[in-house]
Write a protein that holds these residues in place. Structure first.
Motif, short mmCIF file in Angstrom:
data_model
loop_
_atom_site.label_atom_id
_atom_site.label_comp_id
_atom_site.label_asym_id
_atom_site.label_seq_id
_atom_site.Cartn_x
_atom_site.Cartn_y
_atom_site.Cartn_z
N MET A 173 0.82 -1.21 0.00
CA MET A 173 0.00 0.00 0.00
C MET A 173 0.85 1.26 0.00
O MET A 173 0.44 2.30 -0.52
N PHE A 174 2.05 1.21 0.58
CA PHE A 174 2.90 2.40 0.59
C PHE A 174 3.54 2.66 -0.78
O PHE A 174 4.11 3.74 -0.98
N GLY A 175 3.43 1.71 -1.69
CA GLY A 175 4.01 1.91 -3.01
C GLY A 175 3.00 2.13 -4.11
O GLY A 175 3.38 2.31 -5.27
N LEU A 176 1.70 2.10 -3.78
CA LEU A 176 0.68 2.29 -4.81
C LEU A 176 0.65 3.74 -5.27
O LEU A 176 0.72 4.67 -4.45
N LYS A 177 0.49 3.96 -6.56
CA LYS A 177 0.58 5.30 -7.14
C LYS A 177 -0.79 5.91 -7.40
O LYS A 177 -0.93 6.83 -8.20
N VAL A 178 -1.82 5.39 -6.75
CA VAL A 178 -3.18 5.95 -6.88
C VAL A 178 -3.64 6.43 -5.51
O VAL A 178 -3.14 5.97 -4.48
N PRO A 179 -4.58 7.37 -5.46
CA PRO A 179 -5.09 7.84 -4.15
C PRO A 179 -5.78 6.72 -3.40
O PRO A 179 -6.48 5.89 -3.98
N ILE A 180 -5.59 6.72 -2.07
CA ILE A 180 -6.20 5.71 -1.21
C ILE A 180 -6.92 6.43 -0.08
O ILE A 180 -6.35 7.29 0.59
N ILE A 181 -8.17 6.06 0.14
CA ILE A 181 -8.96 6.59 1.26
C ILE A 181 -9.46 5.40 2.07
O ILE A 181 -10.01 4.44 1.51
N SER A 182 -9.25 5.45 3.37
CA SER A 182 -9.75 4.41 4.27
C SER A 182 -10.80 5.00 5.19
O SER A 182 -10.62 6.11 5.71
N ILE A 183 -11.89 4.27 5.40
CA ILE A 183 -12.99 4.73 6.24
C ILE A 183 -13.28 3.64 7.27
O ILE A 183 -13.56 2.50 6.91
N VAL A 184 -13.20 4.00 8.53
CA VAL A 184 -13.53 3.07 9.62
C VAL A 184 -15.01 3.22 9.89
O VAL A 184 -15.46 4.26 10.38
N ILE A 185 -15.81 2.20 9.55
CA ILE A 185 -17.26 2.29 9.70
C ILE A 185 -17.75 1.58 10.95
O ILE A 185 -18.92 1.74 11.32
N GLY A 186 -16.88 0.80 11.58
CA GLY A 186 -17.26 0.10 12.80
C GLY A 186 -16.10 0.07 13.77
O GLY A 186 -15.71 1.10 14.31
N GLU A 187 -15.55 -1.11 13.95
CA GLU A 187 -14.36 -1.23 14.79
C GLU A 187 -13.18 -1.66 13.92
O GLU A 187 -13.31 -2.49 13.02
N GLY A 188 -12.04 -1.04 14.17
CA GLY A 188 -10.82 -1.39 13.44
C GLY A 188 -9.83 -1.98 14.42
O GLY A 188 -9.28 -1.27 15.26
N GLY A 189 -9.62 -3.28 14.33
CA GLY A 189 -8.81 -3.97 15.32
C GLY A 189 -7.44 -4.36 14.80
O GLY A 189 -7.33 -5.16 13.88
N SER A 190 -6.41 -3.76 15.37
CA SER A 190 -5.02 -4.19 15.23
C SER A 190 -4.59 -4.28 13.76
O SER A 190 -5.03 -3.52 12.91
N GLY A 191 -3.69 -5.24 13.47
CA GLY A 191 -3.15 -5.37 12.13
C GLY A 191 -4.17 -5.81 11.11
O GLY A 191 -4.02 -5.55 9.91
N GLY A 192 -5.23 -6.47 11.56
CA GLY A 192 -6.27 -6.87 10.64
C GLY A 192 -6.94 -5.69 9.97
O GLY A 192 -7.38 -5.78 8.82
N GLU A 230 4.34 11.30 -7.32
CA GLU A 230 5.38 11.51 -6.31
C GLU A 230 4.81 12.20 -5.07
O GLU A 230 5.14 11.83 -3.94
N GLU A 231 3.93 13.18 -5.27
CA GLU A 231 3.33 13.86 -4.13
C GLU A 231 2.43 12.94 -3.33
O GLU A 231 2.38 13.00 -2.10
N LEU A 232 1.70 12.04 -4.03
CA LEU A 232 0.84 11.08 -3.33
C LEU A 232 1.66 10.16 -2.43
O LEU A 232 1.32 9.93 -1.27
N LEU A 233 2.74 9.63 -2.97
CA LEU A 233 3.58 8.72 -2.18
C LEU A 233 4.19 9.45 -0.99
O LEU A 233 4.24 8.92 0.13
N LYS A 234 4.66 10.69 -1.20
CA LYS A 234 5.25 11.46 -0.11
C LYS A 234 4.20 11.81 0.93
O LYS A 234 4.47 11.76 2.14
N HIS A 235 3.01 12.16 0.47
CA HIS A 235 1.91 12.50 1.40
C HIS A 235 1.57 11.31 2.28
O HIS A 235 1.39 11.43 3.50
N ARG A 236 1.50 10.12 1.69
CA ARG A 236 1.18 8.91 2.46
C ARG A 236 2.31 8.57 3.43
O ARG A 236 2.07 8.17 4.56
N TYR A 237 3.54 8.77 2.98
CA TYR A 237 4.70 8.48 3.82
C TYR A 237 4.74 9.42 5.03
O TYR A 237 4.91 8.98 6.18
N LEU A 238 4.55 10.73 4.78
CA LEU A 238 4.63 11.70 5.88
C LEU A 238 3.48 11.54 6.86
O LEU A 238 3.63 11.84 8.04
N LYS A 239 2.32 11.10 6.37
CA LYS A 239 1.19 10.91 7.29
C LYS A 239 1.52 9.92 8.39
O LYS A 239 1.19 10.14 9.55
#
Length: 759
Positions: A278-297, A393-402
């Motif tokens: 996921m850190f190397g994908l070159k497309v925008p990624i949005i994640s939404i927690v709609i319930g519970e988000g547990g650990s590495g899963g 390049e900006e997308l990857l840097k933005h994700r990295y810095l986040k």
């Protein structure tokens, strides 16, 4: 048992002249397959060729258009997406589930139902009572859901009727086609992936899918993915990255499935591979927690440019029950653990882990799932409009810095090795180092004041023994308050950038700070001072600044009084030494004896005046050795006003000279060099400082050496001398201290000081 002979199969019509099935079978024994025996028998004679034709009538059926029909019927039950998907609406409406903290609301709801039933049965008008109860219910609902505790939000996130991933997807997309399989032999039902469109733009959707009832939960494994699910998600990520589809992930899982089979198949490796991918994908990624988000899963599909959370969603590394069982040895402490873990949407936004909170209706997302889905759709479109403006390049840097800015550490006092052996959780509150409340500071300052007053009365110890330490502490407090105000007002990043530029300019080879950088600093200082009053901690900052100013003034007064006291003692000591000299003592004794014998005559008065002048002359020389000079005071108020006016004129000229020349840059450069060297400056640095000091002093004296100023000075001296001559015999003197410390002084006339002490 004897076999019953079967007659050969016969054909009618056009097929009657054709060979029978038995002939075909018998011909295979002769080595020729599919050729009748009778044909073989007369092959040498020749035979007439006959055409063979088979006709079939196909039944007309509706053509299936895959994957999407051209004209889908919008009136089908459950909507087009549910009609074309195996995810159908439930046949039975889910039973309402009341959480423990919602029971008071259920009592009000029951009263409303009873009154409505009574109105229907009796035919009486109870509309006012019903409206009153409904208003009370809505107010109670609002009060309850605006003051939820963390553990209550955990229970809402786990609500059985809470909308699932597919519920939201079908509400926000116009078209959706589910994609299956990890291409390794399995399709995990706990992870759903597919392509969908929102406002004509295609997205790759993937998320954890829980069940809506017990049967579906068993089928979906309660939303806990196996390694196959994460590998399916990774396959779809590569697919979206290849075709340029933005990715939207929905997180709703208690964690990855932790059974023996999943561990054998590489659960940890699958999650780790997803994180790296996921850190190397070159497309925008949005994640939404709609319930519970547990650990590495949850994190396995959560490494996004933007992490959004529903208002009552939670995101944690360990569930509150597991945390409580580890720390407090009982799951009953889960409310305390949920509060300490900081797992709610609002708290994670403060920690800059989540990037936004999506509102939910009162009662939770299950109260109005369609409205919640529309809020999610709006959030996706807003975030995507921001991300699509970035290049790869900006997308990857933005994700990295986040993810790089998440968390922090602080180096403190090392823990004693003996304490590390058996460290136990303590319930004592953790206080940030250096952060002290205003009430505690006030108590400490009052206590210090009492100590200073007591020291002055007893004179056994120095009055300012604890004053310096308190001032240093207040300085640290003020710095912390300023830092907090800067972050709250949004100046944190600007200050960091300016600090880096200033450090580069400071490390340059003896180059004064450039004008552009000074203008940036002045502009930022002005902007910050204008907005400082709107900072949330402004009251605390102002209170501590006032205390610091008060104590600093007290320290200055204490230092001046100590200096004056020491100076008085030294003057008295020198005067005593002067009067005890043999010659002076003999003259004083002779004059005293003459007064006692003959009284005060004109001759005695003249002798006493001569002796006084002699003593004053010698004492003036002694005072000069102490850098003290005796000036007779002006004889009138007008003379004093002339002196003050001349002093103000000199000060103004000095300030203009410093501003209009390069002296200011030199002084600033000298300040930085002195601060950089600190107290441990070597001999070479000190020589450099002294040379620059002399250069500044010479430039200042040269700039002030013009005839007009000197004429004014000489004229003023002449006027004061005339006043002194006209008022001979007036007692009094003016002691002017001329101590040269870390200040530059212009001694030809009034004093002008230029501080070079580092701030």
């Amino acid at each position: 048992m004897a076999a019953t002979p079967q007659p050969p199969v016969t054909f009618s019509g056009k097929l009657s002249s054709k060979p029978s099935a038995s002939d075909l079978l018998r011909s295979s024994s002769n080595g020729v397959s599919g050729v009748p025996l009778r044909v073989l028998g007369r092959a040498h004679i020749g035979s007439k060729r006959t055409d063979f034709a088979v006709s079939a009538k196909l039944r007309k059926v509706k053509k299936h258009e895959y994957p999407w029909p051209e004209d889908p019927d919008p009136n089908v039950r459950g909507g087009v997406l549910s009609h074309l998907s195996p995810f159908k609406p439930l046949k039975e409406k889910p039973k309402p589930v009341t959480l423990d903290f919602e029971k008071p609301l259920m009592d009000l709801q029951k009263k409303i139902i009873d009154v409505q039933r009574m109105a229907n049965e009796t035919g009486l008008d109870f509309s006012d009572q019903i409206i009153s109860l409904e208003n009370k219910y809505q107010q109670a609902l609002k009060d309850l859901y605006t003051h939820l505790t963390p553990i209550q939000r955990v229970n809402i996130a786990r609500h059985p009727n809470r909308p699932t991933f597919l519920d939201h997807v079908f509400n926000i997309t116009e078209k959706f086609v589910e994609l299956h399989g990890d291409r390794a032999g399995y399709d995990d039902p706990a992870v759903v992936t597919g392509l969908g469109t929102i406002n004509g733009r295609c997205y790759m959707f993937m998320g954890h899918q829980k069940g809506r009832n017990t049967k579906e939960n068993i089928q979906r494994n309660f939303g806990m993915p196996t390694p196959h699910g994460y590998r399916k998600a990774m396959r779809m990520m590569y697919y979206a990255d290849h075709h340029g589809f933005p990715i939207v992930t929905f997180i709703d899982t208690p964690g990855a499935y932790a059974d023996l089979k999943s561990e054998e198949l590489g659960q940890g490796e699958a999650i780790a591979h997803n994180l790296r991918t996921m850190f190397g994908l070159k497309v925008p990624i949005i994640s939404i927690v709609i319930g519970e988000g547990g650990s590495g899963g949850a994190l396995a599909i959560g490494c996004a440019n933007k992490l959004l959370m529903l208002e009552n969603a939670v995101f944690y590394v360990a569930s509150p029950e597991a945390c409580a069982a580890i720390l407090w040895k009982t799951a009953k402490a889960s409310p305390k653990a949920a509060e300490k873990l900081k797992i709610t949407a609002a708290e994670l936004c403060k920690l800059q882990i989540a990037d936004g909170v999506i509102p939910e209706p009162l009662g939770g997302a299950h109260a109005d799932s369609h409205w919640t889905s529309q809020q999610i759709k709006t959030a996706i479109l807003d975030a995507m409009d921001e991300l699509v403006k970035m290049d790869q390049e900006e997308l990857l840097k933005h994700r990295y810095l986040k993810f790089r800015k998440i968390g922090g550490f602080q180096e403190g006092i090392p823990v004693d090795p003996q304490k590390k052996v058996n460290m136990k959780k303590k319930d004592t509150p953790i206080i940030q180092p250096g952060k002290t409340s205003g009430l505690e500071l006030k108590e400490e300052v009052e206590k210090l004041k009492q100590q200073i007053l007591k020291a002055r009365e007893t004179s056994t110890e120095k009055p300012g023994s604890g004053l310096k330490e308190m001032i240093e502490k207040l300085k640290r407090e003020v710095e912390l308050e300023f830092s907090e105000a800067a972050k709250a007002l949004g100046f944190g990043d600007k200050i960091v950038v300016l600090r880096e530029e200033f450090a580069k300019a400071k490390n340059s080879n003896d180059q004064p700070m450039n004008t552009a950088l000074k203008e940036k600093i002045d502009k930022l200082r002005t902007e910050f001072n204008q907005k400082l009053s709107s900072a949330p901690n402004y009251a605390s900052l102002k209170y501590k600044l006032d205390m610091l100013q008060e104590l600093s003034n007290a320290q200055n007064l204490s230092g001046e009084s100590n200096k004056v006291g020491e100076l008085k003692q030294e003057i008295n000591k020198r005067f005593k030494e002067l009067t005890e000299q043999p010659e002076i003592r003999q003259k004083i004794e002779a004059l005293r004896a003459e007064i006692e014998n003959s009284g005060i005559s004109e001759e005695v008065k003249e002798k006493s005046l001569l002796l006084k002048d002699e003593i004053e002359s010698e004492f003036t020389g002694i005072l000069k050795s102490l850098n003290l000079y005796v000036y007779p005071p002006p004889s009138s108020v007008e003379a004093q006003e002339k002196v003050d006016k001349f002093n103000r004129e000199i000060t103004g000229i000095m300030e203009d000279v410093v501003r209009s020349t390069d002296l200011k840059d030199k002084i600033e450069f000298l300040k930085r060099e002195v601060a950089k060297a600190g107290k441990t400056a070597d001999a070479e640095s000190k020589a450099k400082f002294q040379a620059l000091w002399q250069q500044i002093k010479k430039s200042l004296v040269d700039a002030m050496s013009f005839s007009e100023l000197r004429e004014k000075h000489e004229k003023l001296k002449a006027e004061i001398s005339e006043d002194i001559e006209s008022s001979k015999g007036t007692n009094g003197s003016l002691l002017k201290e001329n101590i040269v410390d870390d200040n530059l002084k212009y001694d030809d006339g009034p004093k002008v000081e230029v501080k070079i002490a580092s701030n």
